[in-house]
Motif scaffolding. Sequence first.
Motif, PDB file in Angstrom:
ATOM      1  N   ILE A   1       0.821  -1.211   0.000  1.00 48.27           N
ATOM      2  CA  ILE A   1       0.000   0.000   0.000  1.00 48.27           C
ATOM      3  C   ILE A   1       0.854   1.260   0.000  1.00 48.27           C
ATOM      4  O   ILE A   1       0.481   2.279  -0.581  1.00 48.27           O
ATOM      5  CB  ILE A   1      -1.006  -0.003   1.173  1.00 48.27           C
ATOM      6  CG1 ILE A   1      -2.108   1.032   0.902  1.00 48.27           C
ATOM      7  CG2 ILE A   1      -0.323   0.242   2.511  1.00 48.27           C
ATOM      8  CD1 ILE A   1      -3.289   0.939   1.818  1.00 48.27           C
ATOM      9  N   VAL A   2       2.022   1.195   0.633  1.00 45.48           N
ATOM     10  CA  VAL A   2       2.929   2.344   0.579  1.00 45.48           C
ATOM     11  C   VAL A   2       3.386   2.586  -0.859  1.00 45.48           C
ATOM     12  O   VAL A   2       3.433   3.729  -1.333  1.00 45.48           O
ATOM     13  CB  VAL A   2       4.131   2.124   1.517  1.00 45.48           C
ATOM     14  CG1 VAL A   2       5.226   3.148   1.234  1.00 45.48           C
ATOM     15  CG2 VAL A   2       3.692   2.220   2.977  1.00 45.48           C
ATOM     16  N   ASP A   3       3.714   1.513  -1.578  1.00 46.31           N
ATOM     17  CA  ASP A   3       4.220   1.653  -2.942  1.00 46.31           C
ATOM     18  C   ASP A   3       3.153   2.204  -3.886  1.00 46.31           C
ATOM     19  O   ASP A   3       3.453   3.014  -4.775  1.00 46.31           O
ATOM     20  CB  ASP A   3       4.725   0.300  -3.451  1.00 46.31           C
ATOM     21  CG  ASP A   3       5.765   0.448  -4.546  1.00 46.31           C
ATOM     22  OD1 ASP A   3       6.266   1.568  -4.762  1.00 46.31           O
ATOM     23  OD2 ASP A   3       6.085  -0.565  -5.190  1.00 46.31           O
ATOM     24  N   VAL A   4       1.903   1.773  -3.709  1.00 49.29           N
ATOM     25  CA  VAL A   4       0.830   2.220  -4.608  1.00 49.29           C
ATOM     26  C   VAL A   4       0.248   3.555  -4.153  1.00 49.29           C
ATOM     27  O   VAL A   4       0.261   4.555  -4.883  1.00 49.29           O
ATOM     28  CB  VAL A   4      -0.279   1.152  -4.702  1.00 49.29           C
ATOM     29  CG1 VAL A   4      -1.437   1.668  -5.569  1.00 49.29           C
ATOM     30  CG2 VAL A   4       0.263  -0.148  -5.275  1.00 49.29           C
ATOM     31  N   ASN A   5      -0.301   3.594  -2.936  1.00 52.86           N
ATOM     32  CA  ASN A   5      -1.098   4.740  -2.500  1.00 52.86           C
ATOM     33  C   ASN A   5      -0.269   5.962  -2.129  1.00 52.86           C
ATOM     34  O   ASN A   5      -0.749   7.088  -2.257  1.00 52.86           O
ATOM     35  CB  ASN A   5      -1.963   4.353  -1.302  1.00 52.86           C
ATOM     36  CG  ASN A   5      -3.097   3.420  -1.659  1.00 52.86           C
ATOM     37  OD1 ASN A   5      -3.036   2.703  -2.660  1.00 52.86           O
ATOM     38  ND2 ASN A   5      -4.138   3.399  -0.853  1.00 52.86           N
ATOM     39  N   LEU A   6       0.943   5.728  -1.663  1.00 50.78           N
ATOM     40  CA  LEU A   6       1.793   6.859  -1.272  1.00 50.78           C
ATOM     41  C   LEU A   6       2.842   7.172  -2.329  1.00 50.78           C
ATOM     42  O   LEU A   6       2.876   8.266  -2.887  1.00 50.78           O
ATOM     43  CB  LEU A   6       2.455   6.574   0.072  1.00 50.78           C
ATOM     44  CG  LEU A   6       3.475   7.617   0.557  1.00 50.78           C
ATOM     45  CD1 LEU A   6       2.869   9.012   0.588  1.00 50.78           C
ATOM     46  CD2 LEU A   6       4.029   7.230   1.918  1.00 50.78           C
TER      47      LEU A   6
END
Length: 276
Positions: free
Chosen positions: A109-114
């Motif tokens: 989720i860090v790689d995609v959303n942030l």
Amino acid sequence: MPLSSPPARPTSRRVLVTGAASGLGLALARGLAERGDRVLATDIPLTRPDAVPDTVDYLSLDVRSDDDWAGTHGHVMDTWGGLDLLINNAGIATGGRIDVAAMDEWHRIVDVNLLGVVRGCRTFTPLFKEQENGHIVNVASLAGLVHAPGMASYNAVKAAVVAISETLDHELAPHGITVSVVCPAFFRTNLGASFAGNDGAMEAAGRRMLDRSRRSAEDVAAIVIKGIDARRDVILTDPEGRIAWRLKRFARPVYSRTMRRAGARLSRDAHSTATS
């Protein structure tokens, strides 16, 4: 009596929307095209999804890939010679209690959303500076402002998107660049399909919240587009979200009690699921 003049036709903008094959991204692409903008919809599928209308251009873009972002920048320059509006919308859903969610869920989720948002901003800020004009719109969530229990990873990345957006609004204003952040609450979308984690109780709760919402992606997109046109720095899309945000800011003890009760319910529901 003189006849009133017809309403001014909206200025056509060159717009890039990420995560536009479905959900809010697709609704935004459609709404902006109907407004009269030239829209490039981007998403992971290599070929144009059937849902993307013919009036909208389509390009494959994985927001986790620096090479894809470079290729998208090249496509924009070759096609339009510039860009007016970047909407970093691509995202996935996740949720989980801190001792249940796995570290690979956090990395994903860090790689995609942030970092997907960071890559988009880094890719097009130099162009906007050169143009001395541009508008970046980052889609966060009400979860970036109001932090419910059982959603640590999702809350964290959305709060980071809010922080990045505020930072860039201050940093880039001298260059004629506007930055907005969108913070919608739950609405009906296929976002729940991206749930993939260890905490089944949180996944089920998240899906219920999405399914029960009275608002569609199209409803939210219409409000977002109005906020973009007005160049608002923070775009809240529903009354419940405004109430929750004000409650946190101006009645913190009430907010804290509400969130702790939600945490207690989550614990009871998870225990019931585990023992049934």
